[in-house]
Design a protein around this motif. Sequence first.
Motif, short mmCIF file in Angstrom:
data_model
loop_
_atom_site.label_atom_id
_atom_site.label_comp_id
_atom_site.label_asym_id
_atom_site.label_seq_id
_atom_site.Cartn_x
_atom_site.Cartn_y
_atom_site.Cartn_z
N MET A 1 0.79 -1.28 0.18
CA MET A 1 -0.10 -0.16 0.02
C MET A 1 0.92 1.23 -0.05
SD MET A 1 -2.90 -1.18 -0.23
CE MET A 1 -4.13 -0.09 0.11
N ILE A 2 0.48 2.26 -0.80
CA ILE A 2 0.97 3.74 -0.63
C ILE A 2 0.87 4.12 0.78
CG2 ILE A 2 0.75 5.98 -1.43
CD1 ILE A 2 1.55 4.17 -3.75
N GLY A 3 1.95 4.62 1.43
CA GLY A 3 2.02 4.68 2.74
C GLY A 3 3.27 4.17 3.32
N ASN A 4 3.83 3.40 2.45
CA ASN A 4 4.90 2.29 3.03
C ASN A 4 6.47 3.06 2.08
OD1 ASN A 4 4.22 0.14 4.89
ND2 ASN A 4 2.53 0.24 3.40
N PHE A 5 6.21 4.07 1.32
CA PHE A 5 7.43 4.51 0.51
C PHE A 5 7.96 5.51 1.03
CE2 PHE A 5 4.53 1.69 -1.97
CZ PHE A 5 5.41 0.67 -2.37
N GLY A 6 9.32 5.83 0.55
CA GLY A 6 10.33 6.78 0.93
C GLY A 6 10.37 7.05 2.52
N ASP A 7 10.74 8.11 2.95
CA ASP A 7 10.85 8.34 4.28
C ASP A 7 9.42 8.51 5.04
OD1 ASP A 7 13.84 8.57 4.73
OD2 ASP A 7 13.36 10.20 3.32
N ALA A 8 8.74 9.14 4.30
CA ALA A 8 7.06 9.47 4.95
C ALA A 8 6.26 9.69 3.69
CB ALA A 8 7.13 10.53 5.83
N GLU A 9 5.02 9.47 3.77
CA GLU A 9 3.98 9.70 2.84
C GLU A 9 2.81 10.41 3.46
OE1 GLU A 9 3.61 7.52 -0.65
OE2 GLU A 9 4.30 5.63 0.38
N VAL A 10 2.18 11.63 2.63
CA VAL A 10 1.19 12.39 3.22
C VAL A 10 -0.10 12.11 2.41
CG1 VAL A 10 0.63 14.80 3.67
CG2 VAL A 10 2.95 13.94 4.04
N PHE A 11 -1.21 11.88 3.07
CA PHE A 11 -2.52 11.75 2.52
C PHE A 11 -3.17 13.29 2.83
CE2 PHE A 11 -1.30 7.36 3.66
CZ PHE A 11 -1.25 6.89 2.31
N SER A 12 -4.07 13.20 1.73
CA SER A 12 -5.08 14.35 2.11
C SER A 12 -6.51 13.52 2.20
CB SER A 12 -5.24 15.32 1.18
OG SER A 12 -6.44 16.05 0.99
N PHE A 13 -7.46 13.91 3.48
CA PHE A 13 -8.53 13.39 3.53
C PHE A 13 -9.57 14.58 3.45
CE2 PHE A 13 -6.42 10.25 6.64
CZ PHE A 13 -5.92 9.56 5.56
N HIS A 14 -9.32 15.55 2.32
CA HIS A 14 -10.06 16.83 2.10
C HIS A 14 -11.52 16.09 1.53
CE1 HIS A 14 -11.79 20.13 -0.36
NE2 HIS A 14 -11.34 20.71 0.74
N ALA A 15 -12.47 16.94 1.68
CA ALA A 15 -13.74 16.46 1.49
C ALA A 15 -13.97 15.94 -0.17
CB ALA A 15 -14.98 17.83 1.57
N THR A 16 -12.99 16.60 -0.99
CA THR A 16 -13.09 16.17 -2.43
C THR A 16 -12.39 15.03 -2.42
OG1 THR A 16 -11.02 17.62 -2.67
CG2 THR A 16 -13.36 18.59 -3.25
N LYS A 17 -11.49 14.50 -1.78
CA LYS A 17 -10.94 13.10 -1.95
C LYS A 17 -11.77 11.85 -1.76
CE LYS A 17 -6.93 15.05 -2.55
NZ LYS A 17 -7.56 16.31 -2.94
N PHE A 18 -11.30 10.85 -2.50
CA PHE A 18 -12.05 9.58 -2.38
C PHE A 18 -12.43 9.06 -0.93
CE2 PHE A 18 -10.54 5.25 -1.41
CZ PHE A 18 -11.59 4.35 -1.69
N PHE A 19 -11.42 9.32 0.10
CA PHE A 19 -11.94 9.07 1.43
C PHE A 19 -11.64 10.44 2.27
CE2 PHE A 19 -9.91 8.31 5.66
CZ PHE A 19 -10.64 7.77 6.21
N ASN A 20 -12.89 10.83 2.84
CA ASN A 20 -12.73 12.18 3.53
C ASN A 20 -12.80 12.11 4.68
OD1 ASN A 20 -15.41 13.78 4.10
ND2 ASN A 20 -15.62 12.55 2.43
N THR A 21 -12.30 13.38 5.57
CA THR A 21 -12.79 13.49 7.01
C THR A 21 -13.09 14.82 6.98
OG1 THR A 21 -10.33 14.08 7.47
CG2 THR A 21 -10.91 11.74 7.93
N PHE A 22 -13.85 15.44 6.17
CA PHE A 22 -14.25 16.66 5.74
C PHE A 22 -13.03 17.44 5.49
CE2 PHE A 22 -17.34 15.65 9.45
CZ PHE A 22 -18.47 15.50 8.69
#
Length: 404
Positions: A185-206
């Motif tokens: 899963m994306i989240g495991n690559f590089g030193d760190a990975e950053v997700f957005s959970f903005h309303a317009t994203k596939f998965f959101n937290t407002f």
Amino acid sequence: MTKQFVTDLAVFGGPPAFTEVLHVGRPNIGDRDRLLARIDEMLDRRWLTNHGPFVAELEAKLAAFLGVKHVIAMCNGTVALEIAARALGLNGEVIVPAFTFVATAHALQWQEITPVFCDVDPQTHLLDPARVEAMITPRTSGIVGVHLWGQPCNVDALAEIAQRRGLRLLYDAAHAFACSRDQRMIGNFGDAEVFSFHATKFFNTFEGGAVATNDDDLAQRIRLMQNFGFTGLDTVVYIGVNGKMSEVSAAMGLTGLEGLDTFVAANRRNYDCYAAALAGVPGLRMLRYDRQEHQNYQYIVLEVDEAAGISRDVLVRVLHAENVRARRYFYPGVHRMEPYRSYFPHAGLLLPVTERLAGQVLVLPTGTAVSPDDIAQIAQLIAFAVANGPAISRELNRLEKSAA
Ligand code: T4K
């Protein structure tokens, strides 16, 4: 409603194909009752933010879902990027694509780190590792790759460059929640990975976001920075900001996680409908996802080239008039936005692919709010506009001249 003549188009005064506007990024809501029950629980508990039980539960569930050691939930993706960049010690110059949302660059520039814009691959729109290598200078401290449209960057090549040149590697995975590379899963690559959970994203937290990392020390620094640097009630050991996610956001996230399969299924169905309906329309290329991988199918991305006989911008104008609010992501390219345009007026010379894509790409509405019937109509409109491109452009020019 089928259009027979060019003059039937809403842009020329005909009735719009849709009475309600169809948006890109209409939020997926999930089970309303489950959400409201969680909000009730939260109100009864009177614990609204500051690492409450919903945030803790969400972080644990996200970490398990992604198979990553640490997930730190944040108030939004931009602050998550800023904190991750700072915790990684990025400074001087950092290599980033210009074909991305402006937040990728702003998160760096906000901290007076100079984004150095690098061109992207014409097929995938992702950072081109060969070009990254050419942009490295003695001031370069890191690379920020963007998993644009949910596709993974060339993580092996970027990791190899970062390791060989002593650079930190951060991913802006704002688009890539629930996507994988070789089943990881994306989240495991590089030193760190950053997700957005903005309303317009596939998965959101407002509003919301998260940093994922397998690095214990980095996770600890990020947690400190996210909470003013507090280690105890009255002890501050670090400079920090407020990047915390609120409980109501986490409640939305927990509810959204339960609906994830439904969201993916709707997006995949829509993606298949668009692909079938638009196949064979000249001058259009729809971005294809790797079906062997986990994908969220959140973005329906079209490139409109010369063979279409209609420019991307005229097509967008036609669609908007029909109440299809297609978006020109990521026009005009971050390098053409302020302050970057003033700082680097000639950046475009090194970004030929970005410049072309910024003029040709459009993103179409999808998600649980869009049905296969809607898509059939949108595709019909697009095919009609392409078939009549020169006549539409001529008529628009004529109207503009007579209005002037
Ligand atoms: N990196 C990348 C690669 C990103 O794409 C983003 C965010 C970030 C970093 C930063 O993450 P955050 O700090 O945002 O968590 C939107 C979003 O605001 C932004 O989150 C997103 N990328 C970007 C791609 O899209 P706009 O300026 O296009 O937003 P707006 O208000 O025009 O909304 C987009 C469409 O969604 C509209 O057609 C209306 C519809 N919409 C929007 C909202 C908020 C709804 O139907 N309901 C809603 O609640 O930036």
